[in-house]
Design an enzyme around this catalytic site. Structure first.
Site, short mmCIF file in Angstrom:
data_model
loop_
_atom_site.label_atom_id
_atom_site.label_comp_id
_atom_site.label_asym_id
_atom_site.label_seq_id
_atom_site.Cartn_x
_atom_site.Cartn_y
_atom_site.Cartn_z
N GLU A 13 0.87 -1.19 0.00
CA GLU A 13 0.00 0.00 0.00
C GLU A 13 0.89 1.22 0.00
O GLU A 13 1.73 1.38 0.88
CB GLU A 13 -0.92 -0.03 1.22
N CYS B 41 -1.60 9.41 3.74
CA CYS B 41 -1.62 8.97 2.35
C CYS B 41 -2.89 9.46 1.67
O CYS B 41 -2.94 9.61 0.46
CB CYS B 41 -1.52 7.46 2.28
P1 NAD Z 1 8.81 4.65 3.52
O1 NAD Z 1 8.56 3.99 2.23
O2 NAD Z 1 9.98 5.54 3.63
O3 NAD Z 1 8.99 3.55 4.68
C1 NAD Z 1 7.99 2.58 4.97
C2 NAD Z 1 8.64 1.42 5.69
O4 NAD Z 1 9.55 0.76 4.79
C3 NAD Z 1 9.47 1.82 6.90
O5 NAD Z 1 9.29 0.87 7.92
C4 NAD Z 1 10.89 1.78 6.35
O6 NAD Z 1 11.86 1.58 7.35
C5 NAD Z 1 10.81 0.61 5.40
N1 NAD Z 1 11.84 0.59 4.35
C6 NAD Z 1 12.50 1.65 3.81
N2 NAD Z 1 13.34 1.22 2.84
C7 NAD Z 1 13.19 -0.12 2.75
C8 NAD Z 1 13.77 -1.13 1.92
N3 NAD Z 1 14.65 -0.83 0.98
N4 NAD Z 1 13.38 -2.41 2.11
C9 NAD Z 1 12.44 -2.72 3.03
N5 NAD Z 1 11.86 -1.81 3.84
C10 NAD Z 1 12.24 -0.53 3.70
O7 NAD Z 1 7.47 5.42 3.92
P2 NAD Z 1 7.18 6.32 5.20
O8 NAD Z 1 7.91 7.61 5.07
O9 NAD Z 1 7.37 5.53 6.45
O10 NAD Z 1 5.61 6.57 5.05
C11 NAD Z 1 5.08 7.56 4.23
C12 NAD Z 1 4.58 6.96 2.93
O11 NAD Z 1 3.66 5.93 3.20
C13 NAD Z 1 3.83 7.97 2.06
O12 NAD Z 1 4.19 7.77 0.73
C14 NAD Z 1 2.37 7.60 2.29
O13 NAD Z 1 1.51 7.98 1.25
C15 NAD Z 1 2.47 6.11 2.43
N6 NAD Z 1 1.32 5.56 3.16
C16 NAD Z 1 0.42 4.82 2.44
C17 NAD Z 1 -0.69 4.30 3.08
C18 NAD Z 1 -1.71 3.50 2.32
O14 NAD Z 1 -2.55 2.86 2.96
N7 NAD Z 1 -1.69 3.49 1.01
C19 NAD Z 1 -0.88 4.54 4.44
C20 NAD Z 1 0.07 5.29 5.13
C21 NAD Z 1 1.18 5.79 4.47
#
Ligand code: NAD
Length: 525
Positions: free
Chosen positions: A292, A326
């Protein structure tokens, strides 16, 4: 353990009414209590044991007052991640054989305990990620909802499933779990999303390695402590805080990982999708990936809309939790006929936004999560100015410690411009004017994302067309585009917003299950 007949139908957890003095006082006390305990100490939980991490420690800080250390967390290494997967794989045998009722009971118990201590959990989020009282309370209520909803859903999937009768055979159909899941949530709903993603995978009989986001280990640790308190067996939930590229990537790539449940940015989601698709030596399945991701969500205010209601809704959608949802509205589409009238009502609301530390109950807009997030937003603002967008409100960093950005509005935003296309994840709104309903629909759909959107208008025929033509996983009519409720608005997006998992809906648990068809021959063979 309760019987099915004792289980009441699901209802959403009510939000706290902070205008009630008793509730306000209880929340103040919770704020004082959690702050008095900082820094919260967070450790790995692997095979039922609290452990230090192989990569040292890291801190989370209050983004509204960065000299306040909120949590001190052990940092897992690659080796910790590998050990956690091995342990979860071992624990799967016994856990997967438990009945749906047995597993659901852990969720019911966790919901009950969380409800009793909800202000403490919310208070932690006020300090750790900068949520206002109402936003933090909503996050905790959603976490309770996920536990209650998925527990009931697991019972439904655990029941006898309908199949067509066939003479001479006794056909059956059962849902069985997948195996070890890597659960990787974001920081912005650091309780609700983490709890939903984890509990759904667990209650369906899978074991989980949970890697929380690096900005919010404290609240994640509180959830893990809650699961220990309700007696979840060690090994079933493995908790490994640590870096995304180290712990996260290791979990995604490991051959014993059966599925990945990710919520976060589109860039990371796409990378995970690709990595998980690659077969590793010894791997005997194709990994399932639930991803997501981000949004570039719109509100389209048509010529016959209730402009006052739309202005309130856009303010809440664009600037609630500093635009770091999001589902946040970052593209406002206005029909020319009402555009000036809308702005006359909307801009005073933006100017009147209360900004400050979110522990103050009167504050609407708190800090952004960290310096990098603030800098990304500022880059977006510079790009908007360079591209000739007109600054209508805000645009400045607030002069106080922490990562505060004024609620910002740009007019004259074109469909090729940076702030139209890129998710800034910030309180920055781009306004685009259209000359017709059709142009508005086309503009709304002009994005690689497809998460949320809202249409404001009164004409039933146009509403019917908007419902059909607007391409978003969560579409709202005449209300804000944020604030999805579990069970009411199953949540998930189209295109680059992800795999459309519909969290909080009846299809969600299926993502962590596979169907087993059994048929026995009866009578004489
Ligand atoms: P992010 O992608 O930076 O990180 C999300 C998670 O992934 C964290 O736990 C992070 O440590 C991990 N991560 C980072 N790099 C990784 C890798 N290479 N391999 C595996 N895991 C890795 O996102 P964020 O800053 O934590 O959250 C904000 C984003 O999330 C925004 O884009 C927002 O729109 C989205 N979001 C989407 C939803 C939805 O339901 N669609 C809900 C909430 C947030």
């Amino acid at each position: 353990m309760r019987t099915t007949s004792e289980i009441t139908p699901f209802v959403n957890e009510p939000f706290t009414d902070f205008s009630d003095e008793e509730n306000a006082q209880a929340f103040q006390q919770a704020l004082q209590k959690v702050e008095g305990e900082f820094p919260r100490v967070v450790r790995l939980w692997v095979d039922g044991e609290d452990r230090e991490g192989g990569a040292g420690t890291f801190e989370s800080r209050d983004p509204g007052q960065p000299d306040r250390i909120v949590a001190n967390s052990a940092k897992g290494s690659r080796e910790d991640a590998i050990q956690a997967i091995a342990g979860a794989h071992k624990a799967f045998g016994e856990w997967s054989r438990k009945t749906a009722e047995e597993r659901a009971e852990f969720l019911f118990r966790a919901a009950r305990t969380l409800r009793l201590r909800k202000h403490e959990f919310s208070a932690q989020m006020v300090y750790e990620v900068g949520k206002s009282w109402a936003e933090a309370d909503g996050d905790t209520a959603e976490a309770i909802d996920f536990l209650e909803f998925y527990a009931r859903e697991a019972l439904r999937y655990g029941r006898k499933q309908p199949v067509v009768p066939y003479p001479g055979e006794e056909p059956e159909f059962h849902y069985v779990p997948l195996g070890v899941g890597a659960v990787i949530p974001p920081w912005n709903f650091p309780l609700a999303i983490l709890v939903g993603m984890t509990s759904a995978a667990l209650v369906t009989g899978n074991t989980v390695v949970l890697k929380p986001a690096s900005d919010s280990p404290g609240i994640a640790g509180m959830f893990v402590d809650l699961m220990k308190e309700v007696g979840l067996p060690g090994g079933v939930l493995q908790f490994v805080p640590g870096g995304g590229t180290e712990v996260g990537a290791t979990l995604v790539e490991h051959p014993l990982t059966r599925f990945v449940n990710f919520t976060g940015s589109a860039a990371v989601g796409a990378e995970i999708y690709e990595k998980a698709a690659r077969l590793q030596p010894g791997q005997i399945w194709l990994k399932r990936v639930v991803a997501e991701m981000g949004g570039k969500d719109f509100v389209f205010v048509d010529e016959d809309a209730d402009v006052a209601a739309a202005a309130q809704a856009v303010h809440a959608s664009a600037f609630g939790f500093q635009g770091q949802k999001c589902s946040a509205c970052s593209r406002l589409i206005l029909h020319e006929a009402i555009a000036d009238a809308f702005m006359e009502q909307f801009l005073p609301l933006v100017e009147a936004t209360t900004i400050g530390h979110p522990s103050d109950p009167n504050v609407f807009l708190g800090p952004m999560i960290n310096e990098a997030a603030l800098n990304k937003a500022l880059e977006g603002i510079v790009a908007a100015k360079n591209e000739g967008n007109e600054l209508l409100a805000g645009g400045e960093v607030v002069d106080r410690p922490g990562f505060y950005l004024q609620p910002t509005v740009f007019g004259g935003v074109g469909r090729g411009d940076t702030i139209w296309k890129e998710e800034l994840f910030a309180p920055v709104l781009g306004v685009h004017r259209v000359g017709s309903f059709e142009e508005g629909i086309e503009a709304a759909n002009d994005t690689v994302y497809g998460l949320t959107g809202a249409y404001f208008g009164r004409n039933e025929e146009k509403i019917a067309i908007a419902k059909r033509e607007l391409f978003a996983g969560n579409l709202y009519i005449n209300r804000k585009c944020t604030g999805a409720l579990v069970g009411v608005h199953p949540f998930g997006g189209f295109n680059m917003s992800g795999t459309d998992s519909k969290a909080g809906g009846r299809d969600y648990l299926l993502l962590f299950l596979q169907g087993k068809s059994i048929s026995r021959k009866v009578g004489r063979s």
